[in-house]
Design a protein around this motif. Structure first.
Motif, PDB file in Angstrom:
ATOM      1  N   GLU A  78       0.820  -1.215   0.000  1.00  0.00           N
ATOM      2  CA  GLU A  78       0.000   0.000   0.000  1.00  0.00           C
ATOM      3  C   GLU A  78       0.851   1.260   0.000  1.00  0.00           C
ATOM      4  O   GLU A  78       0.616   2.183  -0.765  1.00  0.00           O
ATOM      5  CB  GLU A  78      -0.940   0.010   1.203  1.00  0.00           C
ATOM      6  N   THR A  79       1.869   1.282   0.839  1.00  0.00           N
ATOM      7  CA  THR A  79       2.680   2.499   0.991  1.00  0.00           C
ATOM      8  C   THR A  79       4.023   2.430   0.280  1.00  0.00           C
ATOM      9  O   THR A  79       4.651   3.454   0.048  1.00  0.00           O
ATOM     10  CB  THR A  79       2.957   2.766   2.484  1.00  0.00           C
ATOM     11  N   GLY A  80       4.485   1.208  -0.026  1.00  0.00           N
ATOM     12  CA  GLY A  80       5.809   1.026  -0.609  1.00  0.00           C
ATOM     13  C   GLY A  80       6.923   1.023   0.419  1.00  0.00           C
ATOM     14  O   GLY A  80       8.081   0.801   0.098  1.00  0.00           O
ATOM     15  N   ALA A  81       6.584   1.271   1.681  1.00  0.00           N
ATOM     16  CA  ALA A  81       7.596   1.387   2.739  1.00  0.00           C
ATOM     17  C   ALA A  81       8.324   0.062   2.964  1.00  0.00           C
ATOM     18  O   ALA A  81       7.715  -1.008   2.922  1.00  0.00           O
ATOM     19  CB  ALA A  81       6.935   1.822   4.046  1.00  0.00           C
ATOM     20  N   PRO A  82       9.640   0.137   3.220  1.00  0.00           N
ATOM     21  CA  PRO A  82      10.375  -1.083   3.539  1.00  0.00           C
ATOM     22  C   PRO A  82       9.962  -1.593   4.920  1.00  0.00           C
ATOM     23  O   PRO A  82       9.740  -0.806   5.836  1.00  0.00           O
ATOM     24  CB  PRO A  82      11.839  -0.638   3.536  1.00  0.00           C
ATOM     25  N   ILE A  83       9.831  -2.910   5.035  1.00  0.00           N
ATOM     26  CA  ILE A  83       9.418  -3.535   6.297  1.00  0.00           C
ATOM     27  C   ILE A  83      10.636  -4.049   7.058  1.00  0.00           C
ATOM     28  O   ILE A  83      10.636  -4.071   8.278  1.00  0.00           O
ATOM     29  CB  ILE A  83       8.400  -4.663   6.021  1.00  0.00           C
ATOM     30  N   ASN A  84      11.655  -4.476   6.335  1.00  0.00           N
ATOM     31  CA  ASN A  84      12.849  -5.010   6.984  1.00  0.00           C
ATOM     32  C   ASN A  84      14.088  -4.747   6.131  1.00  0.00           C
ATOM     33  O   ASN A  84      13.976  -4.500   4.940  1.00  0.00           O
ATOM     34  CB  ASN A  84      12.695  -6.518   7.258  1.00  0.00           C
ATOM     35  N   PRO A  85      15.291  -4.794   6.760  1.00  0.00           N
ATOM     36  CA  PRO A  85      16.541  -4.606   6.016  1.00  0.00           C
ATOM     37  C   PRO A  85      16.719  -5.750   5.009  1.00  0.00           C
ATOM     38  O   PRO A  85      16.093  -6.787   5.185  1.00  0.00           O
ATOM     39  CB  PRO A  85      17.619  -4.665   7.105  1.00  0.00           C
ATOM     40  N   PRO A  86      17.552  -5.570   4.015  1.00  0.00           N
ATOM     41  CA  PRO A  86      18.489  -4.464   3.863  1.00  0.00           C
ATOM     42  C   PRO A  86      17.893  -3.211   3.205  1.00  0.00           C
ATOM     43  O   PRO A  86      18.580  -2.210   3.100  1.00  0.00           O
ATOM     44  CB  PRO A  86      19.587  -5.066   2.990  1.00  0.00           C
ATOM     45  N   ALA A  87      16.648  -3.244   2.775  1.00  0.00           N
ATOM     46  CA  ALA A  87      16.069  -2.064   2.127  1.00  0.00           C
ATOM     47  C   ALA A  87      15.805  -0.962   3.152  1.00  0.00           C
ATOM     48  O   ALA A  87      15.367  -1.228   4.264  1.00  0.00           O
ATOM     49  CB  ALA A  87      14.768  -2.439   1.422  1.00  0.00           C
ATOM     50  N   THR A  88      16.078   0.279   2.743  1.00  0.00           N
ATOM     51  CA  THR A  88      15.800   1.434   3.600  1.00  0.00           C
ATOM     52  C   THR A  88      14.922   2.457   2.891  1.00  0.00           C
ATOM     53  O   THR A  88      14.387   3.345   3.527  1.00  0.00           O
ATOM     54  CB  THR A  88      17.106   2.124   4.045  1.00  0.00           C
ATOM     55  N   MET A  89      14.790   2.336   1.577  1.00  0.00           N
ATOM     56  CA  MET A  89      13.973   3.273   0.806  1.00  0.00           C
ATOM     57  C   MET A  89      12.720   2.574   0.300  1.00  0.00           C
ATOM     58  O   MET A  89      12.748   1.379  -0.023  1.00  0.00           O
ATOM     59  CB  MET A  89      14.766   3.819  -0.387  1.00  0.00           C
ATOM     60  N   ALA A  90      11.648   3.340   0.194  1.00  0.00           N
ATOM     61  CA  ALA A  90      10.374   2.803  -0.287  1.00  0.00           C
ATOM     62  C   ALA A  90      10.439   2.514  -1.793  1.00  0.00           C
ATOM     63  O   ALA A  90      11.284   3.070  -2.510  1.00  0.00           O
ATOM     64  CB  ALA A  90       9.255   3.801  -0.004  1.00  0.00           C
ATOM     65  N   ILE A  91       9.542   1.655  -2.241  1.00  0.00           N
ATOM     66  CA  ILE A  91       9.356   1.438  -3.675  1.00  0.00           C
ATOM     67  C   ILE A  91       8.176   2.303  -4.110  1.00  0.00           C
ATOM     68  O   ILE A  91       7.344   2.712  -3.299  1.00  0.00           O
ATOM     69  CB  ILE A  91       9.114  -0.058  -4.017  1.00  0.00           C
TER      70      ILE A  91
END
Length: 104
Positions: free
Chosen positions: A75-88
């Protein structure tokens, strides 16, 4: 304020519950995802490794990157866990009859 333009991206029958498909809208590779009784549209690209997300697992409103396992909220694109730190990137979706339309 710019008015949103919605473009036909897929048919509802092409994305049964629990599935996702890759579509191209205005030159952007997107995933149309059907989960949690909703249709979501996100860019088909992980913000961490820049890999496509089409082969990633999709569950309960999130999708994971098949390379490093980073998960993103559909829904938001927000990262939920590492290693990602930026939203999609996410895209607004509307249903018109049997057609899934995406805002571009």
């Amino acid at each position: 304020m710019t008015e949103k333009t919605f473009v036909a991206a897929a048919r509802l029958e092409d994305v049964p519950p629990g599935t996702k498909i890759v579509v191209e809208v205005n030159g952007i590779s997107m995933l149309i995802c059907n989960t949690l009784d909703r249709i979501f549209a996100v860019r088909n690209l992980c913000s961490h490794a820049y890999e496509t997300l089409e082969c990633g697992r999709m569950r309960n409103g999130w999708i994971s990157c098949p390379v490093h396992g980073a998960r993103f909220d559909l829904e938001t694109g927000a990262p939920i866990n590492p290693p990602a730190t930026m939203a999609i990137d996410t895209y607004e979706v509307r249903i018109s009859g049997e057609t899934i339309e995406v805002a571009v």
